[in-house]
Structure formats: structure tokens, C-alpha cells
Design an enzyme around this catalytic site. Structure first.
Site, short mmCIF file in Angstrom:
data_model
loop_
_atom_site.label_atom_id
_atom_site.label_comp_id
_atom_site.label_asym_id
_atom_site.label_seq_id
_atom_site.Cartn_x
_atom_site.Cartn_y
_atom_site.Cartn_z
N SER A 195 4.69 -32.66 -8.71
CA SER A 195 3.86 -31.58 -8.16
C SER A 195 3.15 -32.03 -6.88
O SER A 195 2.37 -31.27 -6.30
CB SER A 195 2.82 -31.14 -9.20
OG SER A 195 2.07 -32.25 -9.66
N HIS B 201 -5.64 14.40 -1.16
CA HIS B 201 -4.19 14.60 -1.08
C HIS B 201 -3.68 14.41 0.35
O HIS B 201 -2.65 14.97 0.73
CB HIS B 201 -3.76 15.98 -1.58
CG HIS B 201 -4.39 16.38 -2.88
ND1 HIS B 201 -3.78 16.18 -4.10
CD2 HIS B 201 -5.61 16.93 -3.16
CE1 HIS B 201 -4.58 16.61 -5.06
NE2 HIS B 201 -5.71 17.06 -4.51
N SER C 213 7.40 -3.81 20.66
CA SER C 213 8.77 -3.72 20.17
C SER C 213 9.69 -4.30 21.24
O SER C 213 9.44 -4.15 22.43
CB SER C 213 9.12 -2.26 19.92
OG SER C 213 10.52 -2.08 19.97
N LYS D 178 5.82 1.00 22.42
CA LYS D 178 5.28 0.69 21.09
C LYS D 178 4.17 -0.35 21.09
O LYS D 178 4.22 -1.34 21.80
CB LYS D 178 6.42 0.19 20.17
CG LYS D 178 7.40 1.24 19.78
CD LYS D 178 6.87 2.22 18.74
CE LYS D 178 6.81 1.60 17.36
NZ LYS D 178 8.09 1.59 16.67
N ASN E 150 2.52 -1.99 17.77
CA ASN E 150 2.59 -1.91 16.31
C ASN E 150 1.40 -2.56 15.62
O ASN E 150 0.96 -3.63 16.01
CB ASN E 150 3.88 -2.58 15.82
CG ASN E 150 5.12 -1.86 16.33
OD1 ASN E 150 5.12 -0.65 16.49
ND2 ASN E 150 6.16 -2.61 16.61
N GLU F 12 -0.24 -3.89 8.53
CA GLU F 12 1.03 -3.77 7.80
C GLU F 12 1.29 -5.01 6.95
O GLU F 12 1.70 -4.92 5.79
CB GLU F 12 2.19 -3.59 8.77
CG GLU F 12 2.22 -2.24 9.46
CD GLU F 12 3.33 -2.19 10.50
OE1 GLU F 12 4.38 -1.62 10.20
OE2 GLU F 12 3.16 -2.76 11.61
N GLN G 219 1.51 -26.98 -15.10
CA GLN G 219 1.59 -27.49 -13.73
C GLN G 219 1.97 -26.36 -12.77
O GLN G 219 1.69 -26.40 -11.58
CB GLN G 219 2.61 -28.62 -13.66
CG GLN G 219 2.79 -29.21 -12.28
CD GLN G 219 3.58 -30.52 -12.34
OE1 GLN G 219 3.08 -31.52 -12.82
NE2 GLN G 219 4.81 -30.49 -11.86
N1 ARG Z 1 0.50 -32.66 -12.47
C1 ARG Z 1 0.01 -32.27 -13.74
C2 ARG Z 1 -0.40 -30.80 -13.70
O1 ARG Z 1 -0.60 -30.32 -12.65
C3 ARG Z 1 -1.17 -33.09 -14.13
C4 ARG Z 1 -1.38 -33.20 -15.63
C5 ARG Z 1 -0.25 -33.93 -16.21
N2 ARG Z 1 -0.44 -34.28 -17.56
C6 ARG Z 1 0.54 -34.74 -18.30
N3 ARG Z 1 0.28 -35.05 -19.50
N4 ARG Z 1 1.78 -34.82 -17.84
O2 ARG Z 1 -0.51 -30.12 -14.70
#
Ligand code: ARG
Length: 459
Positions: free
Chosen positions: A24, A157, A278, A284, A286, A291, A323
Site C-alpha cells: 500500500s 420545475h 473550443s 465558445k 465553456n 461541469e 487496506q
Molecule cells: N497497510 C496496512 C493497512 O493499510 C496496515 C495494517 C496492516 N496490518 C496487518 N496485520 N497486515 O491496512
């Protein structure tokens, strides 16, 4: 020793793709400051409780501070093999100060650590978001104050209904933003408790002082159940829910800005800096910003559903699924922050084309209700009055006239109750200013609300 802090019980290295798939670090590295902040407080507490020595704590804290400096200078190499921000920082600490760095993780688990980091991170982001919300409210209020006399058509409306003050319309969004800020404050208040100390799930065998850590980190208290502490993501869901509602509001304002800036409405002009042209049609300009904000509302709704679905049916306590909470949460934070910031500036610089609004407000028999109310005040039951005015409007359509243009004889074809004073009631100003009760569009009522808003912002 392997590079991975948890490699002890393993005999084979992690498959390369599995490593990438489970990591992560690419997205949780943005929490580095909070990971270090939490670790500093934890180390201080460990020493205070005699779990590690003062000297060990000193070394750990100095090491963490130097890592923070490295990261801020872009001199820190984040490694996918080290999975997440927690292990990246811990491994670097051990590399830098030696085996004593390994004592930092005493009485802690990544499960309570990540719960802490996300709370610390979101807490700061929430404060920033509240600041932008405040700026947008200020822009809306300033537009109301700067265009107090401007009359526009009010719609139901999307059909012309009754004339209203443009300021009244701006204050409607002010109210919505006020509720949004209230929801964000609620999230902030409820989430501001320390989860650290839950350990992996059951608490810790060490004599920790959670209240001390909570105080150090500015939490108002500590969580009361270790299982809940590591498995609760309500605060992230609440934030995403409040964000979804906020974006819904911005999408409505966006839609109106898009309509109003079209050649057909021509009620407002957005400054060039917030529009694009545009590549093929030279005329134009925009309204890209509204948007895009309207479009981004969809992903913020999606993030809420992602989180709810992520957490659905998860058994206690921590599960790796969790995670996956970060990307939707971070995306909602970024999107809401960006949208509010750009809207605060765009609304402040928006130009109001008062004359066009006025012309539009006069069209569509917008003072018909005022004629009906007039008849009611002369004693006619409202239902009959409605009928009288319905016929009057039909006559106007057939004869290409507007209500204020009718002669008194023409009016009296529909009701003998109508007198020459009717002309005092069917002007745009008279119609608007007749709606004086609290929350109405009369100038005096709107002025009262502006004063109220000003007072509450000062207070
Ligand atoms: N990267 C993990 C998360 O974001 C941290 C916690 C991980 N814990 C574990 N027991 N693998 O959730």
C-alpha cells in the site's frame, strides 16, 4: 535478518507480484508525517512508563525526526518490498540507529498504528476542508451583499415561478454549506479519540498509558474497546457520506452556473480564468469548472459506496481488506478540497448580469400569485382567486400581454374585486418585498439573514 520485519516465520521470499499486489506504500506514504507524529508520542510514553529507557527513547525520537526531514526533502526511498508506510519508516529507523530502533514497535501493532495514522491524517484534512467551506460561504455571502437589489426569476420545475432576489438564491447555498460544515464538525468531534493501545486486537501486556498518548496527540479521549479500535472505519465512512452530500450541493450549484452562463440565460459571466474555449468553435467559452465539479460528484458518491461495501460483513477485528479504505477516502478528501477551493474563487469573481435577470423575471407571469393573494385579501377564497388569475393569464397569453400591462377594465372582466391599486402589487419589487416573513425573499428579510450570517461568522 531479512528486510521484512515479519519475515521470521517464513522460509521462502515473497513472490514479486504478490509483493506489489499487497503493498500500500504507493498510496499510504502520504500519511508519513502522521505515522512519525504517532510514533514520537508512543516512544515518549514507552520511556515514561519505563518500558524502554529514556536514552533509547531519545535515540528513537532523534532517528524519527531525521527520517521526517529526509522524506520532506525527497531524500527517502519508499520500498514496495516494505509494503506500507509503517514498515518503511520502521525499517529505515533500524537501519539508521541500529537494533534499538526495533524497540519502537513494543506494545503496538500495525493494526492500531494504521487506525491512528488515518485518524490523524483525516483530522488535519478536515480542518483544511472546513477552511475552504468557510471561504465558499464567504464568497456566497459577498455575492448576496454585492447584488442586494438584483431580481431574478425563481423557478419550480425549472419553469418561471415567482420573482426572487438573487441574494436570496445565493443565501440558499450558504445555508447548504452551513449544514455541510456542521456535518464535517460532527465527523471531527466523533473521530477524535485515540485507537492506539489496542495492539493487534486484544490490547497489550505492557503497562502503557493511553491517556497520556491521547493528550500528546490532541485527542479528546481514548477508544473503549480494542477490537472495535482496530476494526472501526466509521469515521472514514461518515466523512465520505458528508462529502457525498456536500458534492451533491456543489453539483446543483454547478448545474445552475452552467445554465446561467449559457447564451440563452445569460444571467452570469464566469471569469475567463475559470473557462476554456473550443478548438473548433471560436465563439465558445465553456464553463469547465462547474461541469467538472458536477462530474466529480459521481466519484465521491462512488467512494462512499466503496467503503460501505468494503466494510460490509467483515468479521472482527482487522482484516487486510481494510487496506482498501485509503484510496476512496483519499480521493474524496482531494476531490472535496479541490472543488471547494476552486468554487470559493470562482463564485467570488462571478459577474452578475442584473438586467438580463430582471427581464427574465418579468416574463412568464411571475406575479400571478400576487394577483391571487390580492383577491384573497379582498375576501375571495384562495381556490376561487386561483381560478380568476388562471383565466387572467390565459387572456394574457391569447392577447400577447403581460399582467402589469392589463388595463383596469381588462382586470375587472375576471373579478370585480380588483381595483386600480392592483398595480402596486404586480411590480417585481412589490412581489419580492411582500414576502417579508423570516426566510422569505423580501429585501428586508434577506438583509436580516445577511446580518445574521455576518454575526455568526464573527462570533
Ligand atoms: N497497510 C496496512 C493497512 O493499510 C496496515 C495494517 C496492516 N496490518 C496487518 N496485520 N497486515 O491496512
Amino acid at each position: 535478518m531479512s528486510e521484512k520485519p515479519w519475515a521470521g516465520r517464513f522460509t521462502q521470499p515473497t513472490d514479486k507480484f504478490v509483493e506489489e499486489f499487497t503493498a500500500s506504500i504507493d498510496f499510504d506514504k502520504r500519511m508519513y508525517r502522521y505515522d512519525i507524529q504517532g510514533s514520537l508520542a508512543h516512544a515518549r510514553m514507552l520511556a515514561r512508563q519505563g518500558i524502554i529507557s529514556k536514552d533509547e527513547a531519545q535515540q528513537i525520537m532523534a532517528g524519527l525526526e531525521s527520517i521526517l526531514v529526509d522524506i520532506e526533502k525527497g531524500k527517502f526511498e519508499f520500498k514496495v518490498a516494505l509494503e506500507d508506510i509503517h514498515m518503511n519508516i520502521e525499517a529505515r529507523l533500524i537501519e539508521r540507529i541500529g537494533a534499538v530502533g526495533g524497540k519502537l514497535h513494543t506494545a503496538r501493532s500495525r493494526n492500531d498504528q494504521v487506525a491512528l495514522d488515518v485518524r490523524l491524517y483525516l483530522r488535519d484534512e478536515l480542518k483544511e476542508i472546513l477552511g475552504y467551506l468557510d471561504q465558499l460561504q464567504e464568497s456566497l455571502l459577498a455575492q448576496a451583499e454585492g447584488n442586494l437589489g438584483v431580481i431574478m426569476p425563481g423557478y419550480t420545475h425549472l419553469q418561471t415561478a415567482q420573482p426572487i432576489l438573487f441574494a436570496h438564491h445565493m443565501l440558499a447555498y450558504y445555508e447548504m454549506m452551513k449544514r455541510d460544515a456542521g456535518r464535517m464538525h460532527d465527523v471531527l468531534k466523533r473521530m477524535n479519540v485515540l485507537p492506539l493501545g489496542a495492539g493487534a486486537l486484544a490490547g497489550t501486556t505492557f503497562p502503557i498509558d493511553r491517556e497520556f498518548v491521547a493528550e500528546q496527540l490532541g485527542f479528546s479521549g481514548v477508544t473503549r474497546n480494542s477490537l472495535d479500535s482496530v476494526s472501526d472505519r466509521d469515521f472514514a465512512i461518515e466523512f465520505c457520506a458528508a462529502s457525498a452530500i456536500l458534492m451533491m450541493h456543489l453539483s446543483r450549484l454547478s448545474e445552475e452556473l452552467v445554465l446561467w452562463s449559457s447564451a440563452d440565460f445569460a444571467f452570469i459571466e464566469l471569469t475567463d480564468a475559470f473557462c476554456t474555449g473550443s478548438s473548433i468553435m471560436p465563439q465558445k467559452k465553456n464553463p469547465d469548472v462547474p461541469e467538472l465539479v458536477r462530474g466529480k460528484t459521481g466519484r465521491v458518491y462512488g467512494n462512499l459506496i466503496s467503503l460501505l461495501t468494503l466494510m460490509k460483513s467483515l468479521p472482527l477485528a482487522y482484516n487486510k481488506d481494510m487496506q482498501e479504505d485509503k484510496e476512496p477516502l483519499f480521493d474524496s478528501i482531494d476531490t472535496v478540497k479541490g472543488s471547494l477551493k476552486i468554487f470559493a474563487d470562482m463564485i467570488a469573481l462571478m459577474k452578475v448580469r442584473a438586467e438580463n435577470m430582471r427581464v427574465a423575471a418579468a416574463r412568464g407571469f411571475s406575479t400571478a400569485t400576487d394577483v391571487a393573494d390580492y383577491c384573497v385579501r379582498k375576501g375571495l377564497p384562495f381556490r376561487n382567486a386561483h381560478e380568476v388569475v388562471g383565466k387572467t393569464v390565459r387572456y394574457c397569453i391569447e392577447n400577447g400581454k403581460d399582467i402589469p400591462e392589463l388595463s383596469i377594465e381588462e382586470f375587472r372582466q375576471f373579478s370585480e374585486l380588483i381595483d386600480t391599486d392592483i398595480y402596486d402589487y404586480v411590480t417585481l419589487e412589490a412581489s419580492v418585498n411582500a414576502r417579508r416573513a423570516t426566510g422569505g425573499t423580501a429585501r428586508e428579510a434577506v438583509e436580516r439573514e445577511i446580518a445574521r450570517a455576518r454575526a455568526e461568522r464573527k462570533g
